[in-house]
Design a protein around this motif. Sequence first.
Motif, PDB file in Angstrom:
ATOM      1  N   TRP A 131       0.869  -1.172   0.000  1.00 36.68           N
ATOM      2  CA  TRP A 131       0.000   0.000   0.000  1.00 36.68           C
ATOM      3  C   TRP A 131       0.909   1.225   0.000  1.00 36.68           C
ATOM      4  O   TRP A 131       1.848   1.311   0.800  1.00 36.68           O
ATOM      5  CB  TRP A 131      -0.897   0.039   1.235  1.00 36.68           C
ATOM      6  CG  TRP A 131      -1.882  -1.083   1.328  1.00 36.68           C
ATOM      7  CD1 TRP A 131      -2.067  -2.111   0.452  1.00 36.68           C
ATOM      8  CD2 TRP A 131      -2.825  -1.291   2.391  1.00 36.68           C
ATOM      9  NE1 TRP A 131      -3.054  -2.944   0.897  1.00 36.68           N
ATOM     10  CE2 TRP A 131      -3.545  -2.471   2.083  1.00 36.68           C
ATOM     11  CE3 TRP A 131      -3.124  -0.607   3.567  1.00 36.68           C
ATOM     12  CZ2 TRP A 131      -4.545  -2.970   2.910  1.00 36.68           C
ATOM     13  CZ3 TRP A 131      -4.124  -1.099   4.396  1.00 36.68           C
ATOM     14  CH2 TRP A 131      -4.826  -2.255   4.067  1.00 36.68           C
ATOM     15  N   LEU A 132       0.640   2.160  -0.875  1.00 33.17           N
ATOM     16  CA  LEU A 132       1.516   3.317  -1.061  1.00 33.17           C
ATOM     17  C   LEU A 132       0.815   4.576  -0.584  1.00 33.17           C
ATOM     18  O   LEU A 132      -0.225   4.967  -1.135  1.00 33.17           O
ATOM     19  CB  LEU A 132       1.911   3.445  -2.534  1.00 33.17           C
ATOM     20  CG  LEU A 132       2.516   2.179  -3.169  1.00 33.17           C
ATOM     21  CD1 LEU A 132       2.869   2.434  -4.628  1.00 33.17           C
ATOM     22  CD2 LEU A 132       3.732   1.693  -2.389  1.00 33.17           C
ATOM     23  N   GLY A 133       1.400   5.229   0.419  1.00 31.98           N
ATOM     24  CA  GLY A 133       0.779   6.399   1.013  1.00 31.98           C
ATOM     25  C   GLY A 133       1.616   7.655   0.888  1.00 31.98           C
ATOM     26  O   GLY A 133       2.834   7.600   0.675  1.00 31.98           O
ATOM     27  N   ALA A 134       0.939   8.786   1.022  1.00 36.79           N
ATOM     28  CA  ALA A 134       1.601  10.092   0.982  1.00 36.79           C
ATOM     29  C   ALA A 134       1.116  10.930   2.152  1.00 36.79           C
ATOM     30  O   ALA A 134      -0.081  10.966   2.448  1.00 36.79           O
ATOM     31  CB  ALA A 134       1.310  10.809  -0.329  1.00 36.79           C
ATOM     32  N   THR A 135       2.040  11.604   2.827  1.00 36.77           N
ATOM     33  CA  THR A 135       1.685  12.507   3.915  1.00 36.77           C
ATOM     34  C   THR A 135       1.170  13.818   3.345  1.00 36.77           C
ATOM     35  O   THR A 135       1.790  14.410   2.461  1.00 36.77           O
ATOM     36  CB  THR A 135       2.902  12.782   4.813  1.00 36.77           C
ATOM     37  OG1 THR A 135       3.311  11.544   5.415  1.00 36.77           O
ATOM     38  CG2 THR A 135       2.553  13.774   5.914  1.00 36.77           C
ATOM     39  N   ALA A 136       0.028  14.262   3.854  1.00 33.67           N
ATOM     40  CA  ALA A 136      -0.587  15.513   3.389  1.00 33.67           C
ATOM     41  C   ALA A 136      -1.117  16.244   4.611  1.00 33.67           C
ATOM     42  O   ALA A 136      -2.254  16.064   5.014  1.00 33.67           O
ATOM     43  CB  ALA A 136      -1.717  15.215   2.403  1.00 33.67           C
ATOM     44  N   ASP A 137      -0.251  17.080   5.226  1.00 41.01           N
ATOM     45  CA  ASP A 137      -0.634  17.702   6.484  1.00 41.01           C
ATOM     46  C   ASP A 137      -1.307  19.054   6.317  1.00 41.01           C
ATOM     47  O   ASP A 137      -1.824  19.614   7.278  1.00 41.01           O
ATOM     48  CB  ASP A 137       0.579  17.831   7.422  1.00 41.01           C
ATOM     49  CG  ASP A 137       1.771  18.512   6.750  1.00 41.01           C
ATOM     50  OD1 ASP A 137       1.563  19.180   5.735  1.00 41.01           O
ATOM     51  OD2 ASP A 137       2.892  18.363   7.265  1.00 41.01           O
ATOM     52  N   ALA A 138      -1.305  19.615   5.115  1.00 40.44           N
ATOM     53  CA  ALA A 138      -1.913  20.931   4.913  1.00 40.44           C
ATOM     54  C   ALA A 138      -2.365  21.068   3.460  1.00 40.44           C
ATOM     55  O   ALA A 138      -2.281  20.125   2.675  1.00 40.44           O
ATOM     56  CB  ALA A 138      -0.931  22.045   5.283  1.00 40.44           C
ATOM     57  N   ALA A 150      -1.560   9.259  -8.468  1.00 42.76           N
ATOM     58  CA  ALA A 150      -2.323   8.853  -9.644  1.00 42.76           C
ATOM     59  C   ALA A 150      -1.551   7.821 -10.462  1.00 42.76           C
ATOM     60  O   ALA A 150      -0.317   7.819 -10.495  1.00 42.76           O
ATOM     61  CB  ALA A 150      -2.635  10.071 -10.507  1.00 42.76           C
ATOM     62  N   ASP A 151      -2.285   6.921 -11.084  1.00 41.56           N
ATOM     63  CA  ASP A 151      -1.738   5.929 -12.025  1.00 41.56           C
ATOM     64  C   ASP A 151      -0.905   4.854 -11.351  1.00 41.56           C
ATOM     65  O   ASP A 151      -0.256   4.056 -12.045  1.00 41.56           O
ATOM     66  CB  ASP A 151      -0.901   6.604 -13.127  1.00 41.56           C
ATOM     67  CG  ASP A 151      -1.713   7.608 -13.937  1.00 41.56           C
ATOM     68  OD1 ASP A 151      -2.910   7.339 -14.176  1.00 41.56           O
ATOM     69  OD2 ASP A 151      -1.156   8.650 -14.310  1.00 41.56           O
ATOM     70  N   LEU A 152      -0.903   4.798 -10.035  1.00 42.53           N
ATOM     71  CA  LEU A 152      -0.210   3.710  -9.353  1.00 42.53           C
ATOM     72  C   LEU A 152      -1.170   2.516  -9.243  1.00 42.53           C
ATOM     73  O   LEU A 152      -2.329   2.678  -8.849  1.00 42.53           O
ATOM     74  CB  LEU A 152       0.241   4.142  -7.959  1.00 42.53           C
ATOM     75  CG  LEU A 152       1.366   5.184  -7.924  1.00 42.53           C
ATOM     76  CD1 LEU A 152       1.555   5.717  -6.502  1.00 42.53           C
ATOM     77  CD2 LEU A 152       2.677   4.598  -8.448  1.00 42.53           C
ATOM     78  N   PRO A 153      -0.731   1.322  -9.580  1.00 40.09           N
ATOM     79  CA  PRO A 153      -1.636   0.164  -9.589  1.00 40.09           C
ATOM     80  C   PRO A 153      -1.936  -0.403  -8.206  1.00 40.09           C
ATOM     81  O   PRO A 153      -2.821  -1.240  -8.062  1.00 40.09           O
ATOM     82  CB  PRO A 153      -0.881  -0.854 -10.454  1.00 40.09           C
ATOM     83  CG  PRO A 153       0.558  -0.518 -10.240  1.00 40.09           C
ATOM     84  CD  PRO A 153       0.613   0.977 -10.100  1.00 40.09           C
ATOM     85  N   ASN A 154      -1.199   0.023  -7.205  1.00 38.25           N
ATOM     86  CA  ASN A 154      -1.387  -0.502  -5.850  1.00 38.25           C
ATOM     87  C   ASN A 154      -2.476   0.253  -5.105  1.00 38.25           C
ATOM     88  O   ASN A 154      -2.960   1.290  -5.546  1.00 38.25           O
ATOM     89  CB  ASN A 154      -0.076  -0.396  -5.066  1.00 38.25           C
ATOM     90  CG  ASN A 154       1.036  -1.198  -5.686  1.00 38.25           C
ATOM     91  OD1 ASN A 154       1.561  -0.837  -6.724  1.00 38.25           O
ATOM     92  ND2 ASN A 154       1.401  -2.308  -5.062  1.00 38.25           N
ATOM     93  N   THR A 155      -2.844  -0.263  -3.943  1.00 36.04           N
ATOM     94  CA  THR A 155      -3.698   0.473  -3.026  1.00 36.04           C
ATOM     95  C   THR A 155      -2.963   1.742  -2.604  1.00 36.04           C
ATOM     96  O   THR A 155      -1.785   1.695  -2.248  1.00 36.04           O
ATOM     97  CB  THR A 155      -4.013  -0.374  -1.774  1.00 36.04           C
ATOM     98  OG1 THR A 155      -4.816  -1.488  -2.173  1.00 36.04           O
ATOM     99  CG2 THR A 155      -4.750   0.430  -0.723  1.00 36.04           C
ATOM    100  N   ILE A 177      -7.697   7.400  -4.900  1.00 30.60           N
ATOM    101  CA  ILE A 177      -7.285   7.206  -3.513  1.00 30.60           C
ATOM    102  C   ILE A 177      -8.180   6.143  -2.875  1.00 30.60           C
ATOM    103  O   ILE A 177      -9.396   6.176  -3.005  1.00 30.60           O
ATOM    104  CB  ILE A 177      -7.382   8.520  -2.708  1.00 30.60           C
ATOM    105  CG1 ILE A 177      -6.438   9.574  -3.287  1.00 30.60           C
ATOM    106  CG2 ILE A 177      -7.069   8.282  -1.236  1.00 30.60           C
ATOM    107  CD1 ILE A 177      -4.974   9.240  -3.157  1.00 30.60           C
ATOM    108  N   ASP A 178      -7.573   5.185  -2.187  1.00 27.72           N
ATOM    109  CA  ASP A 178      -8.320   4.065  -1.614  1.00 27.72           C
ATOM    110  C   ASP A 178      -8.558   4.175  -0.112  1.00 27.72           C
ATOM    111  O   ASP A 178      -9.338   3.401   0.447  1.00 27.72           O
ATOM    112  CB  ASP A 178      -7.556   2.757  -1.880  1.00 27.72           C
ATOM    113  CG  ASP A 178      -7.373   2.490  -3.362  1.00 27.72           C
ATOM    114  OD1 ASP A 178      -8.391   2.310  -4.057  1.00 27.72           O
ATOM    115  OD2 ASP A 178      -6.215   2.479  -3.840  1.00 27.72           O
ATOM    116  N   PRO A 236      -7.578  -5.424  -0.410  1.00 26.89           N
ATOM    117  CA  PRO A 236      -6.156  -5.346  -0.111  1.00 26.89           C
ATOM    118  C   PRO A 236      -5.354  -4.697  -1.228  1.00 26.89           C
ATOM    119  O   PRO A 236      -4.323  -4.101  -1.009  1.00 26.89           O
ATOM    120  CB  PRO A 236      -5.748  -6.817   0.070  1.00 26.89           C
ATOM    121  CG  PRO A 236      -6.786  -7.595  -0.664  1.00 26.89           C
ATOM    122  CD  PRO A 236      -8.050  -6.790  -0.533  1.00 26.89           C
ATOM    123  N   CYS A 237      -5.830  -4.802  -2.471  1.00 27.64           N
ATOM    124  CA  CYS A 237      -5.177  -4.144  -3.598  1.00 27.64           C
ATOM    125  C   CYS A 237      -6.146  -4.137  -4.762  1.00 27.64           C
ATOM    126  O   CYS A 237      -7.141  -4.840  -4.764  1.00 27.64           O
ATOM    127  CB  CYS A 237      -3.877  -4.860  -3.990  1.00 27.64           C
ATOM    128  SG  CYS A 237      -4.112  -6.574  -4.472  1.00 27.64           S
TER     129      CYS A 237
END
Length: 239
Positions: A131-138, A150-155, A177-178, A236-237
């Motif tokens: 699972w691929l995540g990104a921090t977005a605090d603001a 975008a365009d990532l095949p994973n969760t 976004i999942d 899961p994906c």
Amino acid sequence: MGIRESIGWTTRTWNPVTGCWGPEGSPTNPNRCFYCYAHRMAERLRGRCGYPERDPFAPTFHPYRLAAPSKCKKPTRIFVCSMADLFGDWVPRLWIQSVLSIVRQCPRHTFLFLTKNPARYHDFHFPQNCWLGATADAFEPGYWSALALADLPNTTFLSHEPLLDLVYTNYKALSWIDWIIVGAMTGPGAKQHAPEKECIRNIVQQANRFNVPIFMKDNLRPYWQGELVQRLPEQPCRS
């Protein structure tokens, strides 16, 4: 591997790489994230447990930790590098490839990655148990973090933790976004950077609107009178 129950959305943590040079990627950068619990913990472990004496939060590779997931036989949700940003521009490609090699050998586990530099995900191939995540605090980091997933095949998921400011209200990016995580700042300065109830409500409403599972951390209770929803991605994906 370690266990960090306060994270809530994972079962175990695994830190084959530790340390971070911050947004500017410089070992002398004084502007490391002021809310970073990993930096505080590394300072406490200075000179011990693999943390350098001179700069305990310097990016460090720990090859002896690589085999840990292989020793865990039960399918587990593992947060990779809770004490680092594995995809920071300063991290050598070889370190990342070494981590992903172990991930491929352990398809029974689900591995969660989280970074402030999600654009670098596109430089690697991830097996479907990631699972691929990104921090977005603001506001602005939130927009660009979502766009980079975008365009990532994973969760994929966004982590609004700590929630420091009004996060962007246009959630068109939720089409890819999942999952969403929301949490408050903890540790020194937490009261001065408490999340606004309106910010939390905005994220919850948008998640509901687009039917995206949301995980609200327990540390939001002082700022949110409603139910704390703690859902995981339904799949899961992606297929």
